[in-house]
Design a protein around this motif. Structure first.
Motif, PDB file in Angstrom:
ATOM      1  N   ILE A   3       0.851  -1.190   0.000  1.00  0.00           N
ATOM      2  CA  ILE A   3       0.000   0.000   0.000  1.00  0.00           C
ATOM      3  C   ILE A   3       0.882   1.233   0.000  1.00  0.00           C
ATOM      4  O   ILE A   3       1.805   1.341   0.812  1.00  0.00           O
ATOM      5  CB  ILE A   3      -0.929   0.026   1.241  1.00  0.00           C
ATOM      6  N   GLU A   4       0.601   2.150  -0.893  1.00  0.00           N
ATOM      7  CA  GLU A   4       1.252   3.455  -0.961  1.00  0.00           C
ATOM      8  C   GLU A   4       0.269   4.470  -0.390  1.00  0.00           C
ATOM      9  O   GLU A   4      -0.916   4.429  -0.693  1.00  0.00           O
ATOM     10  CB  GLU A   4       1.583   3.799  -2.416  1.00  0.00           C
ATOM     11  N   THR A   5       0.751   5.395   0.447  1.00  0.00           N
ATOM     12  CA  THR A   5      -0.162   6.355   1.077  1.00  0.00           C
ATOM     13  C   THR A   5      -0.484   7.506   0.135  1.00  0.00           C
ATOM     14  O   THR A   5       0.037   8.602   0.253  1.00  0.00           O
ATOM     15  CB  THR A   5       0.424   6.917   2.392  1.00  0.00           C
ATOM     16  N   GLY A  38       8.062   5.225   6.284  1.00  0.00           N
ATOM     17  CA  GLY A  38       7.704   6.527   5.754  1.00  0.00           C
ATOM     18  C   GLY A  38       7.183   7.459   6.831  1.00  0.00           C
ATOM     19  O   GLY A  38       6.599   7.026   7.826  1.00  0.00           O
ATOM     20  N   ALA A  39       7.384   8.755   6.624  1.00  0.00           N
ATOM     21  CA  ALA A  39       7.016   9.768   7.618  1.00  0.00           C
ATOM     22  C   ALA A  39       5.517   9.763   7.920  1.00  0.00           C
ATOM     23  O   ALA A  39       5.107  10.043   9.043  1.00  0.00           O
ATOM     24  CB  ALA A  39       7.458  11.143   7.137  1.00  0.00           C
ATOM     25  N   ASN A  40       4.686   9.453   6.934  1.00  0.00           N
ATOM     26  CA  ASN A  40       3.234   9.436   7.117  1.00  0.00           C
ATOM     27  C   ASN A  40       2.710   8.015   6.959  1.00  0.00           C
ATOM     28  O   ASN A  40       1.790   7.764   6.195  1.00  0.00           O
ATOM     29  CB  ASN A  40       2.553  10.370   6.111  1.00  0.00           C
ATOM     30  N   THR A  99       1.448  11.941   2.070  1.00  0.00           N
ATOM     31  CA  THR A  99       2.255  11.026   1.249  1.00  0.00           C
ATOM     32  C   THR A  99       3.358  10.438   2.124  1.00  0.00           C
ATOM     33  O   THR A  99       3.351  10.611   3.332  1.00  0.00           O
ATOM     34  CB  THR A  99       2.903  11.761   0.050  1.00  0.00           C
ATOM     35  N   SER A 100       4.292   9.813   1.535  1.00  0.00           N
ATOM     36  CA  SER A 100       5.483   9.289   2.217  1.00  0.00           C
ATOM     37  C   SER A 100       5.183   8.165   3.193  1.00  0.00           C
ATOM     38  O   SER A 100       5.511   8.239   4.369  1.00  0.00           O
ATOM     39  CB  SER A 100       6.238  10.399   2.956  1.00  0.00           C
ATOM     40  N   GLY A 101       4.555   7.128   2.717  1.00  0.00           N
ATOM     41  CA  GLY A 101       4.345   5.952   3.544  1.00  0.00           C
ATOM     42  C   GLY A 101       4.155   4.725   2.677  1.00  0.00           C
ATOM     43  O   GLY A 101       3.354   4.736   1.750  1.00  0.00           O
ATOM     44  N   ASP A 102       4.914   3.670   2.957  1.00  0.00           N
ATOM     45  CA  ASP A 102       4.821   2.413   2.227  1.00  0.00           C
ATOM     46  C   ASP A 102       4.601   1.283   3.224  1.00  0.00           C
ATOM     47  O   ASP A 102       5.367   1.126   4.160  1.00  0.00           O
ATOM     48  CB  ASP A 102       6.107   2.136   1.441  1.00  0.00           C
ATOM     49  N   MET A 103       3.550   0.493   2.992  1.00  0.00           N
ATOM     50  CA  MET A 103       3.230  -0.631   3.863  1.00  0.00           C
ATOM     51  C   MET A 103       3.228  -1.904   3.037  1.00  0.00           C
ATOM     52  O   MET A 103       2.599  -1.953   1.983  1.00  0.00           O
ATOM     53  CB  MET A 103       1.847  -0.424   4.494  1.00  0.00           C
ATOM     54  N   ALA A 104       3.942  -2.922   3.528  1.00  0.00           N
ATOM     55  CA  ALA A 104       3.977  -4.206   2.832  1.00  0.00           C
ATOM     56  C   ALA A 104       3.758  -5.333   3.826  1.00  0.00           C
ATOM     57  O   ALA A 104       4.275  -5.302   4.942  1.00  0.00           O
ATOM     58  CB  ALA A 104       5.320  -4.387   2.117  1.00  0.00           C
ATOM     59  N   ILE A 105       2.958  -6.318   3.417  1.00  0.00           N
ATOM     60  CA  ILE A 105       2.694  -7.527   4.200  1.00  0.00           C
ATOM     61  C   ILE A 105       3.151  -8.698   3.343  1.00  0.00           C
ATOM     62  O   ILE A 105       2.854  -8.752   2.144  1.00  0.00           O
ATOM     63  CB  ILE A 105       1.183  -7.681   4.503  1.00  0.00           C
ATOM     64  N   ASP A 106       3.874  -9.654   3.934  1.00  0.00           N
ATOM     65  CA  ASP A 106       4.410 -10.764   3.158  1.00  0.00           C
ATOM     66  C   ASP A 106       4.353 -12.046   3.980  1.00  0.00           C
ATOM     67  O   ASP A 106       4.302 -12.021   5.202  1.00  0.00           O
ATOM     68  CB  ASP A 106       5.862 -10.451   2.782  1.00  0.00           C
ATOM     69  N   ASP A 107       4.363 -13.164   3.292  1.00  0.00           N
ATOM     70  CA  ASP A 107       4.509 -14.499   3.882  1.00  0.00           C
ATOM     71  C   ASP A 107       3.450 -14.779   4.955  1.00  0.00           C
ATOM     72  O   ASP A 107       3.756 -15.245   6.048  1.00  0.00           O
ATOM     73  CB  ASP A 107       5.923 -14.668   4.450  1.00  0.00           C
ATOM     74  N   PHE A 108       2.190 -14.519   4.616  1.00  0.00           N
ATOM     75  CA  PHE A 108       1.059 -14.747   5.518  1.00  0.00           C
ATOM     76  C   PHE A 108       0.790 -16.241   5.648  1.00  0.00           C
ATOM     77  O   PHE A 108       0.800 -16.973   4.668  1.00  0.00           O
ATOM     78  CB  PHE A 108      -0.184 -14.037   4.963  1.00  0.00           C
ATOM     79  N   SER A 109       0.539 -16.701   6.886  1.00  0.00           N
ATOM     80  CA  SER A 109       0.169 -18.099   7.091  1.00  0.00           C
ATOM     81  C   SER A 109      -0.670 -18.236   8.363  1.00  0.00           C
ATOM     82  O   SER A 109      -0.625 -17.384   9.247  1.00  0.00           O
ATOM     83  CB  SER A 109       1.415 -18.996   7.206  1.00  0.00           C
ATOM     84  N   VAL A 110      -1.434 -19.303   8.418  1.00  0.00           N
ATOM     85  CA  VAL A 110      -2.118 -19.716   9.645  1.00  0.00           C
ATOM     86  C   VAL A 110      -1.569 -21.095   9.945  1.00  0.00           C
ATOM     87  O   VAL A 110      -1.720 -22.021   9.150  1.00  0.00           O
ATOM     88  CB  VAL A 110      -3.655 -19.737   9.470  1.00  0.00           C
TER      89      VAL A 110
END
Length: 161
Positions: A3-5, A38-40, A99-110
């Protein structure tokens, strides 16, 4: 998930898992890696539907965690002891800045919860010949830790309630 802010303050992006049956697990857990830079940065909430209602904020984070885009991902483990049957997981990102925020989610498991969950966001404060200040975020319901440090014949300390 990335996700990019961009957009308006308060905008949300939501990612839902498929419905997952956890009956085959003794102590189920949700596990994933995240990168919040990122700052925001904004807010992240991980919620779980238990078949009756959404359990909100089982994992939350506000603002940046990493200080550079090249920093390593952090691992999150959400213990779901007591959950049975079908569950669904949702990741909710809420925009808090321009602006100025990057969110990443990876390798999801249950999967089965680890017997000893690793700590997250391990950091140091005061470090000198006589003192060491160490902070971390627990990844479960634990309230006691064993901290080991020192030279060849080092001490072991129990910290907690």
């Amino acid at each position: 998930m990335y996700i990019e802010t961009l957009g308006n303050v308060g905008d949300t992006a939501t990612l839902f898992s498929p419905i997952i049956n956890v009956d085959g697990l003794t102590e189920p857990s949700v596990q994933f890696y995240y990168h919040l830079f990122g700052a925001n940065m904004g807010d992240l909430s991980v919620d779980v539907y238990d078949g009756t209602a959404w359990q909100v904020g089982l994992f939350t984070s506000s603002g940046p965690v990493q200080t550079a885009g090249s920093d390593a991902f952090e691992q999150a483990i959400i213990n779901l002891a007591g959950y049975t049957g079908d569950i669904q997981v949702r990741f909710v990102s809420t925009r808090t800045g321009v602006t100025s925020g990057d969110m990443a989610i990876d390798d999801f498991s249950v999967e089965e919860a680890p017997a000893c969950a690793p700590v997250a966001l391990l950091d140091t404060g005061v470090l000198n010949a006589m003192d060491a200040e160490i902070t971390w975020q627990s990844q479960g319901s634990e309230t006691t830790w064993i901290v080991e440090y020192g030279h060849c014949r080092f001490c072991s300390w129990h910290i907690g309630n």
